[in-house]
Design a protein around this motif. Structure first.
Motif, PDB file in Angstrom:
ATOM      1  N   PRO A   1       0.821  -1.225   0.000  1.00  0.00           N
ATOM      2  CA  PRO A   1       0.000   0.000   0.000  1.00  0.00           C
ATOM      3  C   PRO A   1       0.848   1.267   0.000  1.00  0.00           C
ATOM      4  O   PRO A   1       1.818   1.385   0.755  1.00  0.00           O
ATOM      5  N   GLY A   2       0.492   2.181  -0.883  1.00  0.00           N
ATOM      6  CA  GLY A   2       1.166   3.474  -0.945  1.00  0.00           C
ATOM      7  C   GLY A   2       2.439   3.506  -1.752  1.00  0.00           C
ATOM      8  O   GLY A   2       3.040   4.578  -1.918  1.00  0.00           O
ATOM      9  N   ASN A   3       2.881   2.376  -2.287  1.00  0.00           N
ATOM     10  CA  ASN A   3       4.126   2.336  -3.066  1.00  0.00           C
ATOM     11  C   ASN A   3       3.791   2.610  -4.530  1.00  0.00           C
ATOM     12  O   ASN A   3       3.636   1.691  -5.340  1.00  0.00           O
ATOM     13  N   TYR A   4       3.695   3.890  -4.883  1.00  0.00           N
ATOM     14  CA  TYR A   4       3.282   4.276  -6.226  1.00  0.00           C
ATOM     15  C   TYR A   4       4.357   3.994  -7.264  1.00  0.00           C
ATOM     16  O   TYR A   4       4.040   3.774  -8.440  1.00  0.00           O
ATOM     17  N   VAL A   5       5.620   3.980  -6.850  1.00  0.00           N
ATOM     18  CA  VAL A   5       6.693   3.639  -7.780  1.00  0.00           C
ATOM     19  C   VAL A   5       6.562   2.177  -8.204  1.00  0.00           C
ATOM     20  O   VAL A   5       6.627   1.846  -9.400  1.00  0.00           O
ATOM     21  N   ALA A   6       6.346   1.291  -7.232  1.00  0.00           N
ATOM     22  CA  ALA A   6       6.182  -0.126  -7.546  1.00  0.00           C
ATOM     23  C   ALA A   6       4.926  -0.366  -8.373  1.00  0.00           C
ATOM     24  O   ALA A   6       4.922  -1.215  -9.278  1.00  0.00           O
ATOM     25  N   LEU A   7       3.874   0.368  -8.084  1.00  0.00           N
ATOM     26  CA  LEU A   7       2.636   0.218  -8.847  1.00  0.00           C
ATOM     27  C   LEU A   7       2.857   0.646 -10.291  1.00  0.00           C
ATOM     28  O   LEU A   7       2.426  -0.044 -11.232  1.00  0.00           O
ATOM     29  N   ALA A   8       3.534   1.780 -10.497  1.00  0.00           N
ATOM     30  CA  ALA A   8       3.818   2.242 -11.857  1.00  0.00           C
ATOM     31  C   ALA A   8       4.694   1.245 -12.600  1.00  0.00           C
ATOM     32  O   ALA A   8       4.462   0.955 -13.787  1.00  0.00           O
ATOM     33  N   ASP A   9       5.678   0.677 -11.903  1.00  0.00           N
ATOM     34  CA  ASP A   9       6.557  -0.315 -12.540  1.00  0.00           C
ATOM     35  C   ASP A   9       5.776  -1.564 -12.939  1.00  0.00           C
ATOM     36  O   ASP A   9       5.992  -2.118 -14.026  1.00  0.00           O
ATOM     37  N   ALA A  10       4.869  -2.012 -12.054  1.00  0.00           N
ATOM     38  CA  ALA A  10       4.075  -3.205 -12.353  1.00  0.00           C
ATOM     39  C   ALA A  10       3.184  -2.968 -13.566  1.00  0.00           C
ATOM     40  O   ALA A  10       3.052  -3.837 -14.440  1.00  0.00           O
ATOM     41  N   VAL A  11       2.552  -1.807 -13.628  1.00  0.00           N
ATOM     42  CA  VAL A  11       1.689  -1.479 -14.766  1.00  0.00           C
ATOM     43  C   VAL A  11       2.512  -1.395 -16.052  1.00  0.00           C
ATOM     44  O   VAL A  11       2.125  -1.934 -17.095  1.00  0.00           O
ATOM     45  N   THR A  12       3.662  -0.737 -15.971  1.00  0.00           N
ATOM     46  CA  THR A  12       4.515  -0.574 -17.157  1.00  0.00           C
ATOM     47  C   THR A  12       4.973  -1.932 -17.682  1.00  0.00           C
ATOM     48  O   THR A  12       4.959  -2.177 -18.902  1.00  0.00           O
ATOM     49  N   ARG A  13       5.381  -2.833 -16.780  1.00  0.00           N
ATOM     50  CA  ARG A  13       5.807  -4.171 -17.213  1.00  0.00           C
ATOM     51  C   ARG A  13       4.646  -4.928 -17.838  1.00  0.00           C
ATOM     52  O   ARG A  13       4.802  -5.598 -18.864  1.00  0.00           O
ATOM     53  N   GLN A  14       3.467  -4.822 -17.216  1.00  0.00           N
ATOM     54  CA  GLN A  14       2.308  -5.555 -17.730  1.00  0.00           C
ATOM     55  C   GLN A  14       1.920  -5.073 -19.120  1.00  0.00           C
ATOM     56  O   GLN A  14       1.441  -5.866 -19.947  1.00  0.00           O
ATOM     57  N   LEU A  15       2.133  -3.803 -19.406  1.00  0.00           N
ATOM     58  CA  LEU A  15       1.775  -3.259 -20.714  1.00  0.00           C
ATOM     59  C   LEU A  15       2.654  -3.810 -21.827  1.00  0.00           C
ATOM     60  O   LEU A  15       2.284  -3.728 -23.008  1.00  0.00           O
ATOM     61  N   THR A  16       3.805  -4.385 -21.471  1.00  0.00           N
ATOM     62  CA  THR A  16       4.671  -4.982 -22.488  1.00  0.00           C
ATOM     63  C   THR A  16       4.214  -6.390 -22.859  1.00  0.00           C
ATOM     64  O   THR A  16       4.720  -6.975 -23.817  1.00  0.00           O
ATOM     65  N   LEU A  17       3.274  -6.928 -22.081  1.00  0.00           N
ATOM     66  CA  LEU A  17       2.810  -8.288 -22.308  1.00  0.00           C
ATOM     67  C   LEU A  17       1.497  -8.292 -23.080  1.00  0.00           C
ATOM     68  O   LEU A  17       0.638  -7.439 -22.877  1.00  0.00           O
TER      69      LEU A  17
END
Length: 386
Positions: free
Chosen positions: A335-351
């Motif tokens: 919770p609250g880790n917006y950097v990790a959330l952005a990284d997860a979304v960015t990685r998922q968009l490559t799939l």
């Protein structure tokens, strides 16, 4: 299976949270009432306009939603009078808000009282509520909760362990339609842009303003054409909302951080358009906040997303971990880790939206479909019969 021999038994649902009001709690209570009918005749004390959304042959009593004290007083009178005359076997509160009414009505009827708890109705930040409502919640014969986190909250407030049972909300399992997804993109001129989807009433707890400010700029720096689609209206009927427009706060955050072109509000959609949006999107984002005196009880939109084969990137807040199977139907972030959330979304968009991901999501959702919810509810009530 519950015993169907007592076909004349009656069950009364008492709730403010029922259509035409909108939201996850309203949807759950509508399905809850429908799930009772194979065993019990049904009755409903609910908000004005609820009769057209109740199952056939349901005896309906309606009360004005606002002001809240008037709704509670009117519903108390109607529910207790109905219970005295008709003697329902079960009187069920659709949330903690109506637990005192349900307990009194059950005593009038010589029946049993149950309450379905959603999270906020346990920890509501009101001294009056904590002093008056919680004792009645504790006294109910059965406390049904929507997640493991809600069960934890209930037990921390003194709800008996033996009377507390988790029953996750359900979902429909739609037939996937690739053409509907393509039409949705074409109709909204989205083309092949990567689409992030947020679904739900616009409230502070949903965390969209913070996501737009703290995660979306990083995502857009990697994919400049990314678009966050926001489906849902202001939560005008909710009991716990802050003043002002949440939509304007989200838009202001986008303007300040230079991602206004990456944001699109679609408002409220009909069921067909919402289903198409789930199928057209690349990722469902669910950046729920941890707020004092507020909680995300379950996260039905994450389960609905899985039913459409769409993975969810979410903060592991409240009951959300019950709605997202980490690593299979999405990714849960601290919770609250917006950097990790952005990284997860960015990685998922490559799939690509692979068939195995779609299958894993839909298999998870199938085990929590509405028929499963209905059977589990009837079993719980049957096992707690006097």
């Amino acid at each position: 299976m519950p015993d169907l021999s007592n076909s004349n038994a009656l069950a009364l649902l008492v709730t403010r949270n029922f259509p035409p009001l909108l939201g996850g709690m309203e949807k759950v209570n509508q399905h809850l009432l429908g799930a009772l009918q194979p065993v019990w005749r049904t009755a409903l004390c609910g908000p004005a306009g609820c009769a057209q959304y109740a199952p056939p042959q349901t005896d309906v009593q309606q009360s004005r939603v606002k002001p809240l004290p008037l709704f509670l007083a009117t519903t108390l009178w109607r529910a207790t009078r109905f219970a005295w005359r008709r003697k329902p076997e079960w009187v069920i509160a659709g949330s903690g808000l109506t637990a005192p009414i349900v307990w009194l009505a059950a005593r009038c009827a010589g029946g049993r009282a149950a309450v379905y708890l959603h999270g906020l109705d346990i920890i509501a930040p009101s001294r009056l509520y904590q002093w008056l409502w919680l004792p009645f919640i504790r006294r109910c014969d059965l406390a049904i909760v929507n997640s493991a986190n809600t069960a934890k909250l209930a037990r921390s407030r003194g709800v008996p362990f033996a009377n507390t049972h988790v029953l996750h909300p359900g979902t429909d399992l739609p037939t996937l339609d690739a053409e509907a997804a393509r039409d949705f993109r074409q109709r909204n001129s989205f083309g092949e842009r990567p689409l992030l989807l947020s679904v739900g009433r616009l409230t502070q707890r949903k965390g969209l303003a913070e996501f737009v400010a703290k995660s979306l700029p990083s995502i857009a720096s990697h994919r400049s054409d990314v678009l966050l689609m926001v489906i849902g209206d202001e939560a005008s009927d909710a009991l716990h909302t802050r003043t002002g427009s949440e939509r304007e706060r989200i838009l202001a955050a986008a303007q300040i951080h230079g991602v206004e072109q990456n944001l699109c509000f679609l408002g409220r959609c009909d069921d067909a358009s919402l289903s198409a949006a789930y199928q057209a999107a690349n990722i469902h984002v669910f950046p729920v906040l941890e707020l004092p005196g507020d909680v995300e009880g379950f996260g039905m939109v994450a389960l609905e997303s899985a039913a459409h084969g769409l993975p969810t990137m979410a903060f592991a807040v409240g009951g959300v971990p019950d709605a997202v199977l980490d690593g299979y139907t999405g990714i849960l972030i601290e919770p609250g880790n917006y950097v990790a959330l952005a990284d997860a979304v960015t990685r998922q968009l490559t799939l690509a939206r692979e068939n195995d991901i779609v299958a894993a999501c839909r298999d998870f959702a199938a085990h929590k479909a509405w028929p499963v919810f209905a059977e589990r509810l009837r079993s719980l009530l049957d096992s707690h019969r006097a």
